[in-house]
Design a protein around this motif. Structure first.
Motif, PDB file in Angstrom:
ATOM      1  N   PHE A 105      -4.766 -12.770 -65.750  1.00 13.31           N
ATOM      2  CA  PHE A 105      -5.161 -11.637 -64.925  1.00 13.31           C
ATOM      3  C   PHE A 105      -4.296 -10.410 -65.182  1.00 13.31           C
ATOM      4  N   GLN A 106      -3.563 -10.434 -66.273  1.00 17.52           N
ATOM      5  CA  GLN A 106      -2.825  -9.247 -66.693  1.00 17.52           C
ATOM      6  C   GLN A 106      -3.748  -8.295 -67.431  1.00 17.52           C
ATOM      7  N   ARG A 107      -3.351  -7.027 -67.487  1.00 20.89           N
ATOM      8  CA  ARG A 107      -4.140  -6.011 -68.180  1.00 20.89           C
ATOM      9  C   ARG A 107      -3.300  -5.315 -69.233  1.00 20.89           C
ATOM     10  N   PHE A 108      -3.962  -4.723 -70.202  1.00 22.48           N
ATOM     11  CA  PHE A 108      -3.270  -3.936 -71.216  1.00 22.48           C
ATOM     12  C   PHE A 108      -2.528  -2.772 -70.556  1.00 22.48           C
ATOM     13  N   ASP A 109      -3.155  -2.161 -69.552  1.00 25.39           N
ATOM     14  CA  ASP A 109      -2.568  -1.045 -68.820  1.00 25.39           C
ATOM     15  C   ASP A 109      -2.226  -1.510 -67.411  1.00 25.39           C
ATOM     16  N   GLU A 110      -0.942  -1.728 -67.157  1.00 28.90           N
ATOM     17  CA  GLU A 110      -0.512  -2.199 -65.851  1.00 28.90           C
ATOM     18  C   GLU A 110       0.030  -1.075 -64.970  1.00 28.90           C
ATOM     19  N   THR A 111      -0.225   0.175 -65.350  1.00 25.03           N
ATOM     20  CA  THR A 111       0.144   1.278 -64.466  1.00 25.03           C
ATOM     21  C   THR A 111      -0.718   1.218 -63.213  1.00 25.03           C
ATOM     22  N   PRO A 112      -0.282   1.856 -62.112  1.00 28.30           N
ATOM     23  CA  PRO A 112      -1.040   1.765 -60.855  1.00 28.30           C
ATOM     24  C   PRO A 112      -2.500   2.201 -61.023  1.00 28.30           C
ATOM     25  N   ASP A 113      -3.408   1.400 -60.467  1.00 28.92           N
ATOM     26  CA  ASP A 113      -4.825   1.740 -60.553  1.00 28.92           C
ATOM     27  C   ASP A 113      -5.135   3.037 -59.817  1.00 28.92           C
ATOM     28  N   SER A 114      -4.333   3.370 -58.814  1.00 26.50           N
ATOM     29  CA  SER A 114      -4.560   4.619 -58.077  1.00 26.50           C
ATOM     30  C   SER A 114      -4.459   5.829 -58.996  1.00 26.50           C
ATOM     31  N   LEU A 115      -3.617   5.748 -60.030  1.00 30.40           N
ATOM     32  CA  LEU A 115      -3.518   6.839 -60.997  1.00 30.40           C
ATOM     33  C   LEU A 115      -4.743   6.880 -61.907  1.00 30.40           C
ATOM     34  N   PHE A 116      -5.191   5.715 -62.329  1.00 25.38           N
ATOM     35  CA  PHE A 116      -6.338   5.642 -63.225  1.00 25.38           C
ATOM     36  C   PHE A 116      -7.602   6.180 -62.560  1.00 25.38           C
ATOM     37  N   TYR A 117      -7.752   5.901 -61.268  1.00 24.73           N
ATOM     38  CA  TYR A 117      -8.967   6.306 -60.554  1.00 24.73           C
ATOM     39  C   TYR A 117      -8.770   7.584 -59.731  1.00 24.73           C
ATOM     40  N   GLU A 118      -7.656   8.281 -59.962  1.00 29.50           N
ATOM     41  CA  GLU A 118      -7.356   9.472 -59.163  1.00 29.50           C
ATOM     42  C   GLU A 118      -8.400  10.562 -59.338  1.00 29.50           C
ATOM     43  N   ALA A 119      -8.842  10.796 -60.563  1.00 29.82           N
ATOM     44  CA  ALA A 119      -9.869  11.808 -60.828  1.00 29.82           C
ATOM     45  C   ALA A 119     -11.249  11.186 -60.682  1.00 29.82           C
ATOM     46  N   PRO A 120     -12.164  11.831 -59.967  1.00 29.52           N
ATOM     47  CA  PRO A 120     -13.511  11.256 -59.819  1.00 29.52           C
ATOM     48  C   PRO A 120     -14.253  11.235 -61.143  1.00 29.52           C
ATOM     49  N   ARG A 121     -15.082  10.229 -61.317  1.00 29.86           N
ATOM     50  CA  ARG A 121     -15.931  10.095 -62.504  1.00 29.86           C
ATOM     51  C   ARG A 121     -17.378  10.005 -62.028  1.00 29.86           C
ATOM     52  N   PHE A 122     -18.078  11.116 -62.117  1.00 31.37           N
ATOM     53  CA  PHE A 122     -19.470  11.136 -61.679  1.00 31.37           C
ATOM     54  C   PHE A 122     -20.378  10.787 -62.855  1.00 31.37           C
ATOM     55  N   VAL A 123     -20.178   9.579 -63.333  1.00 27.37           N
ATOM     56  CA  VAL A 123     -20.953   9.061 -64.460  1.00 27.37           C
ATOM     57  C   VAL A 123     -21.387   7.651 -64.108  1.00 27.37           C
TER      58      VAL A 123
END
Length: 309
Positions: A105-123
């Motif tokens: 259950f590890q990921r390549f990118d273990e930085t906080p998910d809140s940063l990854f999803y901070e910008a909205p993606r209207f796609v």
């Protein structure tokens, strides 16, 4: 009589995933032919079962065996269904213990998910035919619009839920990571922002929802058993949980067990979450892919909360 497949695995197989596309079952089948000899796997049972499911599925249903310190594992599973994805979860003899480890259950990118999803993606993250197939499926299994007493939770929601056009219920809750996306979702009557990988406890009362949906997001859960146990808690007895997924993902944020396996494996993985969480009926799978090989595949794994849970 159940078929039996057994193998000895000397190392973990990790397959690279490029371009945001997870390997398909067909790719896993091709790879399995190459790696069976390389890793000295011992296989009993019909060869078509191994190639149909992909070697990666078998490689991850493992239990430790041998001497202390050994890197050798014995993997086994009993399956009686046919090779189609719809049949994979029928008559599975699950291992006694949850077969996956923390590293799965590890990921390549273990930085906080809140940063990854901070910008909205209207796609949208799957193509139009796959969306249409999912919406059509919902139209068949959802209660009619404006049915008294019906509550729905769209878990890992965003600006669109892919519900049938004009669909309404008194309570439709979105739980997601980006508030701007959730505000734009026209089907929601309320929403909550929460990172399930930080806090898997769902912020709802017991027996609150008739249906829980999750669209192309189950592959990002790092604490899936905790989340599925919470899903069981908040579903009403007999309530329906629908997990839908494709082979599209943000691969740096998808869990290792997902990015190193194929479509058939993913069905088994999600099915295992239902099984080992407890409180659910045996999970079932449906392949709703609209144009196999020509558009995004689309799969459903679903289960209902036991009426006595």
């Amino acid at each position: 009589m159940a078929n039996f497949v057994g193998l000895r695995l000397h190392t973990r197989l990790s397959l690279p995933v490029l371009g945001g596309v997870c390997y398909s079952s067909a790719t896993a089948a091709i790879l399995s032919r190459a790696v069976i000899k390389k890793w000295n796997w011992r296989v009993k049972g019909p060869r078509r079962m191994l190639l149909g499911l992909g070697a990666s599925f078998l490689a991850h249903f493992v239990t430790m065996a041998g001497a202390v310190g050994s890197k050798s594992f014995i993997a086994s599973a009993r399956i009686t269904g046919g090779p189609s994805l719809d049949e994979i979860l029928k008559n599975v003899d699950w291992p006694e213990q949850f077969p996956f480890k923390e590293e799965d259950f590890q990921r390549f990118d273990e930085t906080p998910d809140s940063l990854f999803y901070e910008a909205p993606r209207f796609v949208t993250h799957i193509d139009d035919p796959a969306i249409a197939a999912l919406t059509k499926y919902y139209s068949k299994v959802f209660p009619p619009s404006n049915t008294p007493g019906v509550s729905i939770l769209d878990m890992c929601s965003s600006w669109v839920s892919h519900f049938p056009s004009g669909y309404k219920q008194e309570r439709v809750v979105g739980l997601g990571m980006n508030e701007e996306e959730l505000k734009r979702n026209p089907v929601l009557t309320e929403y909550a922002v929460q990172d399930l990988n930080v806090n898997p406890k769902l912020p709802f009362e017991d027996n609150s929802f008739n249906i829980i949906t999750n669209v192309v997001s189950v592959d990002y859960l790092t604490k899936p058993l905790d989340v599925f146990k919470e899903m069981c808690r908040i579903l009403k007895p007999g309530g329906l949980a629908i997990m839908s997924f494709s082979n599209r993902c943000f691969w740096t944020k998808a869990i290792s067990i997902w990015t190193s396996t194929g479509d058939a494996d993913h069905v088994m993985i999600v099915g295992s979450y239902f099984h080992y969480a407890g409180g659910f009926e045996p999970p079932q799978a449906v392949d709703i892919s609209p144009n196999p090989g020509r558009s995004d595949p689309m799969y459903i794994v679903y289960s209902r909360k036991l009426s006595t849970a």
